[in-house]
Design an enzyme around this catalytic site. Structure first.
Site, PDB file in Angstrom:
ATOM      1  CB  THR A 147      -5.266   6.199   8.040  1.00 14.90           C
ATOM      2  OG1 THR A 147      -4.477   6.932   7.297  1.00 14.90           O
ATOM      3  CG2 THR A 147      -6.585   5.939   7.074  1.00 14.90           C
TER       4      THR A 147
ATOM      5  CG  HIS B 235     -14.331   2.687  23.420  1.00 13.64           C
ATOM      6  ND1 HIS B 235     -14.928   1.471  23.558  1.00 13.64           N
ATOM      7  CD2 HIS B 235     -13.422   2.780  24.752  1.00 13.64           C
ATOM      8  CE1 HIS B 235     -14.579   0.781  24.349  1.00 13.64           C
ATOM      9  NE2 HIS B 235     -13.792   1.450  25.195  1.00 13.64           N
TER      10      HIS B 235
ATOM     11  N   GLY C 186       7.043  -7.544  12.207  1.00 15.51           N
ATOM     12  CA  GLY C 186       8.619  -7.219  11.682  1.00 15.51           C
ATOM     13  C   GLY C 186       9.168  -8.539  10.962  1.00 15.51           C
TER      14      GLY C 186
ATOM     15  CB  ALA D  36      -3.854   2.541   9.647  1.00 19.29           C
TER      16      ALA D  36
ATOM     17  CG  PHE E 167       1.965   9.896  -0.086  1.00 20.80           C
ATOM     18  CD1 PHE E 167       0.703   9.968   0.220  1.00 20.80           C
ATOM     19  CD2 PHE E 167       2.038   9.476  -1.457  1.00 20.80           C
ATOM     20  CE1 PHE E 167      -0.575   9.550  -0.732  1.00 20.80           C
ATOM     21  CE2 PHE E 167       1.151   9.467  -2.332  1.00 20.80           C
ATOM     22  CZ  PHE E 167      -0.117   9.601  -1.955  1.00 20.80           C
TER      23      PHE E 167
ATOM     24  CG  ASP F 291      -3.937  -2.221   2.119  1.00 21.33           C
ATOM     25  OD1 ASP F 291      -3.098  -2.463   1.051  1.00 21.33           O
ATOM     26  OD2 ASP F 291      -3.476  -2.262   3.311  1.00 21.33           O
TER      27      ASP F 291
ATOM     28  CB  SER G 162      -0.871   0.056   1.248  1.00 22.64           C
ATOM     29  OG  SER G 162      -0.187   0.242   2.321  1.00 22.64           O
ATOM     30  CG  HIS G 163       2.016   3.382   2.483  1.00 23.70           C
ATOM     31  ND1 HIS G 163       1.091   2.487   2.934  1.00 23.70           N
ATOM     32  CD2 HIS G 163       1.494   4.651   2.427  1.00 23.70           C
ATOM     33  CE1 HIS G 163       0.172   3.237   3.482  1.00 23.70           C
ATOM     34  NE2 HIS G 163       0.463   4.517   3.180  1.00 23.70           N
TER      35      HIS G 163
HETATM   36  P1  NDP Z   1      -1.593  -3.905   8.791  1.00 21.02           P
HETATM   37  O1  NDP Z   1      -2.634  -4.047   9.011  1.00 21.02           O
HETATM   38  O2  NDP Z   1      -0.919  -4.499   7.704  1.00 21.02           O
HETATM   39  O3  NDP Z   1      -0.242  -4.255   9.944  1.00 21.02           O
HETATM   40  C1  NDP Z   1       0.887  -3.954   9.700  1.00 21.02           C
HETATM   41  C2  NDP Z   1       1.680  -4.457  11.066  1.00 21.02           C
HETATM   42  O4  NDP Z   1       1.147  -5.484  11.675  1.00 21.02           O
HETATM   43  C3  NDP Z   1       3.072  -4.848  10.781  1.00 21.02           C
HETATM   44  O5  NDP Z   1       3.877  -4.718  11.886  1.00 21.02           O
HETATM   45  C4  NDP Z   1       2.762  -6.509  10.732  1.00 21.02           C
HETATM   46  O6  NDP Z   1       3.933  -7.087  10.826  1.00 21.02           O
HETATM   47  C5  NDP Z   1       1.793  -6.758  11.794  1.00 21.02           C
HETATM   48  N1  NDP Z   1       0.831  -7.731  11.463  1.00 21.02           N
HETATM   49  C6  NDP Z   1       0.188  -7.949  10.172  1.00 21.02           C
HETATM   50  N2  NDP Z   1      -0.483  -9.074  10.155  1.00 21.02           N
HETATM   51  C7  NDP Z   1      -0.033  -9.585  11.450  1.00 21.02           C
HETATM   52  C8  NDP Z   1      -0.736 -10.894  12.200  1.00 21.02           C
HETATM   53  N3  NDP Z   1      -1.219 -11.456  11.663  1.00 21.02           N
HETATM   54  N4  NDP Z   1       0.016 -11.131  13.359  1.00 21.02           N
HETATM   55  C9  NDP Z   1       0.950 -10.262  13.905  1.00 21.02           C
HETATM   56  N5  NDP Z   1       1.289  -9.093  13.469  1.00 21.02           N
HETATM   57  C10 NDP Z   1       0.907  -8.808  12.361  1.00 21.02           C
HETATM   58  O7  NDP Z   1      -1.023  -2.297   8.567  1.00 21.02           O
HETATM   59  P2  NDP Z   1      -1.861  -1.285   8.070  1.00 21.02           P
HETATM   60  O8  NDP Z   1      -2.608  -1.577   6.777  1.00 21.02           O
HETATM   61  O9  NDP Z   1      -2.696  -0.510   9.040  1.00 21.02           O
HETATM   62  O10 NDP Z   1      -0.645  -0.059   7.696  1.00 21.02           O
HETATM   63  C11 NDP Z   1      -0.115  -0.378   6.559  1.00 21.02           C
HETATM   64  C12 NDP Z   1       1.010   0.776   6.179  1.00 21.02           C
HETATM   65  O11 NDP Z   1       0.403   1.917   5.942  1.00 21.02           O
HETATM   66  C13 NDP Z   1       1.878   0.938   7.493  1.00 21.02           C
HETATM   67  O12 NDP Z   1       3.271   0.939   7.021  1.00 21.02           O
HETATM   68  C14 NDP Z   1       1.549   2.542   7.918  1.00 21.02           C
HETATM   69  O13 NDP Z   1       2.582   3.220   8.379  1.00 21.02           O
HETATM   70  C15 NDP Z   1       1.227   2.974   6.533  1.00 21.02           C
HETATM   71  N6  NDP Z   1       0.305   4.243   6.707  1.00 21.02           N
HETATM   72  C16 NDP Z   1       0.693   5.246   6.447  1.00 21.02           C
HETATM   73  C17 NDP Z   1       0.006   6.487   6.794  1.00 21.02           C
HETATM   74  C18 NDP Z   1       0.559   7.870   6.424  1.00 21.02           C
HETATM   75  O14 NDP Z   1      -0.269   8.891   6.674  1.00 21.02           O
HETATM   76  N7  NDP Z   1       1.764   8.038   6.103  1.00 21.02           N
HETATM   77  C19 NDP Z   1      -1.667   6.368   7.056  1.00 21.02           C
HETATM   78  C20 NDP Z   1      -1.841   4.955   7.218  1.00 21.02           C
HETATM   79  C21 NDP Z   1      -0.946   4.148   7.086  1.00 21.02           C
HETATM   80  P3  NDP Z   1       4.844  -7.218   9.617  1.00 21.02           P
HETATM   81  O15 NDP Z   1       5.801  -6.121   9.504  1.00 21.02           O
HETATM   82  O16 NDP Z   1       5.735  -8.636  10.040  1.00 21.02           O
HETATM   83  O17 NDP Z   1       3.887  -7.822   8.366  1.00 21.02           O
HETATM   84  O1  PYC Z   2      -3.029   4.869   3.463  1.00 20.42           O
HETATM   85  O2  PYC Z   2      -4.092   5.658   4.905  1.00 20.42           O
HETATM   86  C1  PYC Z   2      -3.143   5.732   3.928  1.00 20.42           C
HETATM   87  C2  PYC Z   2      -2.254   7.040   3.836  1.00 20.42           C
HETATM   88  C3  PYC Z   2      -2.606   8.271   4.237  1.00 20.42           C
HETATM   89  C4  PYC Z   2      -1.473   8.811   3.773  1.00 20.42           C
HETATM   90  C5  PYC Z   2      -0.617   8.235   3.297  1.00 20.42           C
HETATM   91  N1  PYC Z   2      -1.261   6.854   3.391  1.00 20.42           N
END
Ligand code: NDP
Ligand code: PYC
Length: 359
Positions: free
Chosen positions: A179, A249, A326, A199, A140, A207, A66-67
């Site tokens: 997010t 909440h 990780g 997030a 981003f 995603d 997703s990034h």
């Molecule tokens: P996920 O829901 O995919 O969760 C990711 C984290 O949870 C990782 O540390 C992953 O470990 C761990 N994980 C995933 N599945 C499991 C499991 N079954 N059991 C244990 N641990 C698990 O992340 P999101 O989709 O919420 O976020 C994805 C990315 O988007 C992030 O990197 C976030 O920083 C980015 N983001 C950026 C934003 C921005 O404004 N810049 C805004 C929102 C999101 P592993 O690394 O080993 O897979």
């Molecule tokens: O995936 O939610 C997201 C996001 C917001 C800004 C960058 N990524």
């Protein structure tokens, strides 16, 4: 470019294979160079282009789809809209023994962090704990690449960033929060650091966009439509609807904390505060980020944190926990550094066209 390309096939009962998509393996180095060319073409300084390209390629490499490459088009659209300054020169200020602030001057957060990193680590190591704020910044991407290096050098780090209003607080009627991801990294003796990063909504907005493109429905309860009704339709979430915080909440309160710390402390915008409608095509939120760094050598009763962490990790393994956050990324990183990063052929064609200035 790695020579090793292949075709992904779908096997059917009738014995015939249908081609779904062709994949190409590209080395990390080549992917960084290709993406950096695109950013330079679109107004970034060489330094900013290399920082963002490295970040984007590392997200793709380690499976943060997703990034990763998916976001290149969003960076380009934003740069072309004039919403972000791809050549911004951040201003770093030493505010107190434990506080360093950065004004990213409407540029990207990662180059700002890169320029402040050394001075910040010095503060953490001389003070035991320090805070870095980055305001007036566009983030981003994934957060884990920002903090992993701290844990690799024995420090603990926590980071938060807010994004754009696309999440309805628990019990509210309209979106206020972004997010708002949180990431955490800590050293583990003799092992890769423990890193998590997600997030504080049910799902990252990226995603949701990918699911919409692929025509996939989302899990129940992922978001709401434009009337506030729960929906699993990504189009409805993106088109006037919103995501919801994870965990009702509880996640909502954590998302609120991220707004306050990431934007409130850095002087950046809250997720609801900026208006990018004046820059059609803009996709990068203009907000804030914080990083809290801790030097564990100042704490505890002599046994270091990383050896305590190892004891806890072993206990988790014994308890049957095999999904340590990780580890999947560390595994993918090692594999893809050796064999290259698989990209859809259509993605590679698009990247090359962007780099050539043809689109
Ligand atoms: P996920 O829901 O995919 O969760 C990711 C984290 O949870 C990782 O540390 C992953 O470990 C761990 N994980 C995933 N599945 C499991 C499991 N079954 N059991 C244990 N641990 C698990 O992340 P999101 O989709 O919420 O976020 C994805 C990315 O988007 C992030 O990197 C976030 O920083 C980015 N983001 C950026 C934003 C921005 O404004 N810049 C805004 C929102 C999101 P592993 O690394 O080993 O897979
Ligand atoms: O995936 O939610 C997201 C996001 C917001 C800004 C960058 N990524």
């Amino acid at each position: 470019m790695f020579a090793c390309n292949y075709i992904l096939k779908c096997h059917y009962d009738n014995g015939r294979d249908n081609v779904i998509d062709a994949f190409e393996y590209i080395s990390e180095k080549d992917l960084i160079a290709l993406i950096a060319d695109i950013f330079v073409q679109n107004g970034c300084s060489d330094f900013v282009a290399s920082q963002i390209a490295e970040n984007c390629a590392s997200a793709e490499r380690d499976g943060s789809v997703s990034h990763g490459v998916f976001r290149v088009e969003g960076y380009v659209n934003t740069l072309r809209s004039g919403w972000v300054d791809g050549a911004a020169v951040p201003v770093i200020e030493d505010k107190a023994p434990g506080v360093l602030t950065v004004d990213a001057k409407n540029g990207f957060a990662q180059p700002a962090l890169s320029l402040a990193r050394e001075a910040f680590v010095e503060k953490v190591q001389s003070n035991g704990i320090a805070l870095l704020t980055i305001g007036n910044a566009h983030h981003f991407s994934s957060l884990w690449p920002d903090i992993l290096p701290f844990a690799q050098s024995g420090l603990v780090a926590i980071s938060m960033v807010n994004s754009f209003a696309c999440s309805v607080p628990h019990g509210a009627k309209s979106p206020v929060f972004g997010t708002n991801p949180i990431a955490f990294a800590a050293p583990v003796e003799g092992q890769p650091p423990l890193v998590f990063d997600f997030a504080t909504t049910t799902m990252a907005n990226g995603d949701v966009q990918i699911a919409a493109k692929e025509g996939r429905l989302l899990p129940d309860g992922t978001g709401v439509d434009d009337s506030g009704n729960l929906t699993n339709d990504p189009e409805a979430i993106l088109d006037g609807g919103a995501l919801v915080p994870f965990g009702g909440h509880k996640g909502s309160a954590i998302s609120l904390m991220v707004e306050l710390l990431a934007a409130g402390l850095s002087g950046g915008n809250f997720s609801f505060e900026f208006d990018w409608s004046t820059h059609p095509g803009a996709e990068t939120p203009k907000t804030g980020q914080i990083i809290i760094g801790i030097d564990p050598s100042f704490c505890g009763f002599g046994q270091g944190l990383s050896s305590r962490a190892l004891i806890l990790m072993k206990m988790l393994e014994d308890a049957g926990f095999d999904a340590r956050p990780g580890l999947r990324r560390h595994r993918l990183c090692a594999e893809r550094r050796e064999h290259g990063i698989p990209l859809k052929a259509s993605q590679v064609v698009r990247l090359r066209a962007l780099a050539a200035g043809a689109v």
